[in-house]
Design a protein around this motif. Sequence first.
Motif, PDB file in Angstrom:
ATOM      1  N   THR A 120     -10.026  -4.926   5.864  1.00 30.50           N
ATOM      2  CA  THR A 120      -8.921  -3.971   5.683  1.00 30.50           C
ATOM      3  C   THR A 120      -9.485  -2.553   5.519  1.00 30.50           C
ATOM      4  OG1 THR A 120      -8.866  -4.072   3.263  1.00 30.50           O
ATOM      5  CG2 THR A 120      -7.567  -5.723   4.445  1.00 30.50           C
ATOM      6  N   ARG A 121      -8.597  -1.581   5.715  1.00 30.16           N
ATOM      7  CA  ARG A 121      -8.900  -0.194   5.348  1.00 30.16           C
ATOM      8  C   ARG A 121      -7.597   0.485   4.974  1.00 30.16           C
ATOM      9  NH1 ARG A 121     -12.302   3.160   9.476  1.00 30.16           N
ATOM     10  NH2 ARG A 121     -10.372   3.213  10.698  1.00 30.16           N
ATOM     11  N   ASP A 122      -7.650   1.295   3.912  1.00 24.07           N
ATOM     12  CA  ASP A 122      -6.445   1.981   3.435  1.00 24.07           C
ATOM     13  C   ASP A 122      -6.831   3.331   2.846  1.00 24.07           C
ATOM     14  OD1 ASP A 122      -3.806   2.432   2.902  1.00 24.07           O
ATOM     15  OD2 ASP A 122      -3.698   1.131   1.139  1.00 24.07           O
ATOM     16  N   SER A 123      -7.535   4.133   3.648  1.00 28.03           N
ATOM     17  CA  SER A 123      -8.037   5.413   3.127  1.00 28.03           C
ATOM     18  C   SER A 123      -7.793   6.581   4.070  1.00 28.03           C
ATOM     19  CB  SER A 123      -9.543   5.296   2.859  1.00 28.03           C
ATOM     20  OG  SER A 123     -10.235   4.954   4.051  1.00 28.03           O
ATOM     21  N   VAL A 124      -7.229   6.325   5.249  1.00 25.25           N
ATOM     22  CA  VAL A 124      -7.022   7.377   6.241  1.00 25.25           C
ATOM     23  C   VAL A 124      -5.661   8.025   6.002  1.00 25.25           C
ATOM     24  CG1 VAL A 124      -6.932   7.925   8.700  1.00 25.25           C
ATOM     25  CG2 VAL A 124      -8.430   6.087   7.882  1.00 25.25           C
ATOM     26  N   GLU A 125      -5.647   9.347   5.884  1.00 25.48           N
ATOM     27  CA  GLU A 125      -4.415  10.053   5.512  1.00 25.48           C
ATOM     28  C   GLU A 125      -3.473  10.285   6.689  1.00 25.48           C
ATOM     29  OE1 GLU A 125      -5.260  13.590   3.370  1.00 25.48           O
ATOM     30  OE2 GLU A 125      -6.341  12.571   1.758  1.00 25.48           O
ATOM     31  N   LYS A 136     -11.777   7.970  13.050  1.00 26.51           N
ATOM     32  CA  LYS A 136     -11.355   6.670  12.515  1.00 26.51           C
ATOM     33  C   LYS A 136     -10.104   6.268  13.279  1.00 26.51           C
ATOM     34  CE  LYS A 136     -13.307   7.616   7.959  1.00 26.51           C
ATOM     35  NZ  LYS A 136     -13.019   7.796   6.512  1.00 26.51           N
ATOM     36  N   ASN A 159      -5.560   3.090   9.201  1.00 23.69           N
ATOM     37  CA  ASN A 159      -5.544   2.033   8.191  1.00 23.69           C
ATOM     38  C   ASN A 159      -5.135   0.720   8.858  1.00 23.69           C
ATOM     39  OD1 ASN A 159      -6.141   3.933   6.110  1.00 23.69           O
ATOM     40  ND2 ASN A 159      -3.987   4.584   6.191  1.00 23.69           N
ATOM     41  N   TYR A 160      -5.818  -0.362   8.493  1.00 23.35           N
ATOM     42  CA  TYR A 160      -5.602  -1.596   9.261  1.00 23.35           C
ATOM     43  C   TYR A 160      -5.810  -2.844   8.413  1.00 23.35           C
ATOM     44  CZ  TYR A 160     -10.715  -1.426   9.465  1.00 23.35           C
ATOM     45  OH  TYR A 160     -12.046  -1.345   9.137  1.00 23.35           O
ATOM     46  N   LEU A 180      -0.814   5.258   4.915  1.00 27.46           N
ATOM     47  CA  LEU A 180      -1.741   5.358   3.795  1.00 27.46           C
ATOM     48  C   LEU A 180      -1.109   4.791   2.522  1.00 27.46           C
ATOM     49  CD1 LEU A 180      -4.393   6.441   2.520  1.00 27.46           C
ATOM     50  CD2 LEU A 180      -3.172   8.595   2.112  1.00 27.46           C
ATOM     51  N   VAL A 215      -1.209  -0.817   2.512  1.00 28.18           N
ATOM     52  CA  VAL A 215      -1.867  -2.105   2.734  1.00 28.18           C
ATOM     53  C   VAL A 215      -1.763  -2.963   1.475  1.00 28.18           C
ATOM     54  CG1 VAL A 215      -4.052  -3.260   3.250  1.00 28.18           C
ATOM     55  CG2 VAL A 215      -3.452  -1.146   4.439  1.00 28.18           C
ATOM     56  N   THR A 226      -1.620   6.775  11.305  1.00 28.01           N
ATOM     57  CA  THR A 226      -2.973   7.118  10.887  1.00 28.01           C
ATOM     58  C   THR A 226      -3.967   6.755  11.989  1.00 28.01           C
ATOM     59  OG1 THR A 226      -3.234   4.973   9.780  1.00 28.01           O
ATOM     60  CG2 THR A 226      -2.448   6.801   8.444  1.00 28.01           C
TER      61      THR A 226
END
Length: 291
Positions: free
Chosen positions: A62-67, A73, A77-78, A96, A99, A119
Amino acid sequence: MPNIINHVLKNQNEKITSNYGNRSFYMQDRLVSDFHKGIDLIDKNEKNDHIIAFEDGVVIETRDSVEGYDATKSAGNYVYIKHDNNYTTRYLHMKLGSVRVKKGDKVKKGSIIGYTGATGYVTGTHVHFEIRNNNIAEDPLPYLEGTNKIIKTKIYLGTKVTKDTTKDQIMIKENVTDLRVRESPNGKILGYINPGIYNIISKDTKDGYDWYQIDTGYYIAYDPKWATIYLKENSLNIDLEKQIEILKQKVEQLTKENESLKEEGKLIYTATQNDIYAIKLYQGEKLYLKK
């Protein structure tokens, strides 16, 4: 017009904004051409919606840091989810902070994992949805329509048995759930095998592994990390063990008899008249006299 019956959005009202395959689009006033490995979806009415798991599985990344917009990137967020039979699904460009899952979480089909966003490398709010089979991207549309494509559930093969010392057997350890069953040593994958004990029909060696046949056309690779081999007891060894046991019993019996003789004495000569008798003994000889 596609008839979507397997959904990615909670409201089950998906609209496709970009299909799988070759495409051209404008990104910041510049025409871009690429191969789209997934399909872009929005809600027909609201454009924003909760994203749901397409099938049961385990979250692997996962990723949850892109504004917002970010070309470096590009996925934004994915969430990536692993399913049975080497399938994975990917859900990109989430909002953002939306997730809801983390790596290692088990998810059920239809459970909310995030929210549509804009994002990464995007032109607007949507979810980019991918299906990968053995890490190769496939067109998600047939899976969404449920016509001739489904994410297959795991098939388990082989017949479990109980421990039997008269047969060669292999025991698959309890924590092993992804050991593949093949049609031949390192051949086509047919399914998987459950933990437990299986009879061994034959053994072969290929590509650095010992391969054990557990049924007609079913082969599994051996490694001590995931399996234990039980070899049948050798009949010759069994006979020797029996003979050794018999000898032990005879020795015990003779020892007991010898001890009894020591206690009771042994008749070695009967005197025929009153007289003085003499006997010659050699070193190590023992004489027992009747009490």
